[in-house]
Design an enzyme around this catalytic site. Structure first.
Site, PDB file in Angstrom:
ATOM      1  N   LYS A 130      51.917  26.246  68.635  1.00  0.00           N
ATOM      2  CA  LYS A 130      51.536  26.101  67.225  1.00  0.00           C
ATOM      3  C   LYS A 130      52.223  24.888  66.591  1.00  0.00           C
ATOM      4  O   LYS A 130      51.581  24.076  65.929  1.00  0.00           O
ATOM      5  CB  LYS A 130      51.914  27.369  66.432  1.00  0.00           C
ATOM      6  N   ARG A 147      52.276  37.337  59.907  1.00  0.00           N
ATOM      7  CA  ARG A 147      52.633  37.919  61.197  1.00  0.00           C
ATOM      8  C   ARG A 147      52.511  39.440  61.181  1.00  0.00           C
ATOM      9  O   ARG A 147      52.761  40.072  62.189  1.00  0.00           O
ATOM     10  CB  ARG A 147      54.092  37.571  61.518  1.00  0.00           C
ATOM     11  N   ARG A 194      62.563  24.332  75.454  1.00  0.00           N
ATOM     12  CA  ARG A 194      62.247  23.721  74.149  1.00  0.00           C
ATOM     13  C   ARG A 194      63.484  23.136  73.484  1.00  0.00           C
ATOM     14  O   ARG A 194      64.538  23.754  73.443  1.00  0.00           O
ATOM     15  CB  ARG A 194      61.621  24.771  73.229  1.00  0.00           C
ATOM     16  N   ARG A 199      67.182  26.218  69.906  1.00  0.00           N
ATOM     17  CA  ARG A 199      67.281  27.355  69.005  1.00  0.00           C
ATOM     18  C   ARG A 199      68.061  28.476  69.669  1.00  0.00           C
ATOM     19  O   ARG A 199      67.891  28.738  70.849  1.00  0.00           O
ATOM     20  CB  ARG A 199      65.880  27.848  68.628  1.00  0.00           C
ATOM     21  N   ARG A 234      60.859  39.117  70.815  1.00  0.00           N
ATOM     22  CA  ARG A 234      59.875  38.390  69.996  1.00  0.00           C
ATOM     23  C   ARG A 234      58.464  38.680  70.476  1.00  0.00           C
ATOM     24  O   ARG A 234      57.535  38.818  69.676  1.00  0.00           O
ATOM     25  CB  ARG A 234      60.188  36.891  70.030  1.00  0.00           C
TER      26      ARG A 234
END
Ligand code: ADP
Ligand code: ADP
Ligand code: ADP
Length: 213
Positions: free
Chosen positions: A13, A88, A127, A160, A171
């Site tokens: 996203k 969400r 990431r 992160r 998650r």
């Protein structure tokens, strides 16, 4: 255009958002980015959000609905917007409907980043992000020109805290339980477009452009 991007963590996203945003001159509202900067600045909002984020659980609906309601007032959002990571939960979707009704507008498209869970761990653990812009890189799939450094600003990249295999599990659980019903909610309204999010970034961009043209 008024767009919503839905997909599990790591589905792409944040990678596609800036491209869509620039092409259509939209504002980009990413609740995750906004919450992370509130946590870093230790604002009251950040203090309330921190624990849930670190555990990979969702922050309360009231907190995120409040941020979006405020953000949608920005002049840059009047022509259209990309909501990245919001709504969400079905409650958030219903609140968004109310907010948009009050403004006399509605959602044009919900882009569903469809991808198998098994691909996401490698994406998440590789990431690296540039915190202030939200730009994301990947050690293998989208390396920065200089390792650990943002291409645009030259500032350092960070990983992160919640981008670990363990937190990803929570998650993903939250995604399947609480966010997948949001996709059904919008399917009933006939505005969902499914994207093959497991394809390489450029191919996903082409699919996004097809959906939006
Ligand atoms: P999200 O915002 O949905 O959590 P990101 O856009 O941040 O996901 O992407 C997660 C990670 O995977 C990032 O490191 C990004 O560079 C990388 N990535 C994004 N899209 C793709 C893709 N289509 N193929 C491979 N890697 C990707
Ligand atoms: P990702 O890019 O991996 O999909 P985000 O950056 O969007 O993740 O979100 C990071 C965390 O911020 C989530 O795990 C959750 O704790 C919180 N968060 C972000 N958006 C929302 C939302 N709309 N509702 C509740 N919590 C949210
Ligand atoms: P503490 O002071 O308790 O160590 P941190 O400063 O590490 O708290 O921030 C808490 C959370 O916010 C972590 O999940 C971290 O990854 C994230 N974070 C910290 N600074 C930033 C930033 N500038 N941008 C995005 N996320 C950040």
């Amino acid at each position: 255009k008024r767009l919503i991007l839905v997909g599990p963590p790591g589905s792409g996203k944040g990678t596609q958002s800036p491209i869509i945003k620039d092409e259509y001159c939209l504002c980009h509202l990413a609740t995750g980015d906004m919450l992370r900067s509130a946590v870093a600045a230790k604002t009251p909002l950040g203090v309330k959000a921190k624990e849930a984020m670190e555990k990979g659980e969702l922050v309360s609906d009231d907190l995120v609905v409040g941020i979006i309601d405020e953000a949608l007032k920005k002049p840059s959002c009047q022509k259209g917007f990309i909501l990245d990571g919001f709504p969400r939960t079905v409650v958030q979707a219903q609140k968004l409907d109310e907010m948009l009704q009050n403004r006399g507008v509605k959602v044009d498209k919900v882009l569903n980043f469809a991808i198998d869970d098994s691909i996401l761990e490698e994406r998440i653990t590789g990431r690296w992000i540039h915190p202030s812009s939200g730009r994301s890189y990947h050690t293998k799939f989208a390396p920065p020109k200089v390792p650990g450094v943002d291409d645009v600003t030259g500032e350092p990249l960070i990983q992160r805290k919640d981008d670990t295999a363990a937190v990803l599990k929570s998650r993903l659980e939250a995604f399947h339980k609480q966010t997948e019903p949001v996709i059904d909610y919008y399917s009933k309204k006939g505005v969902v477009a499914n994207l093959p999010a497991e394809k390489p970034p450029k191919e996903v961009t082409v699919e996004v452009q097809k959906v939006l043209s």
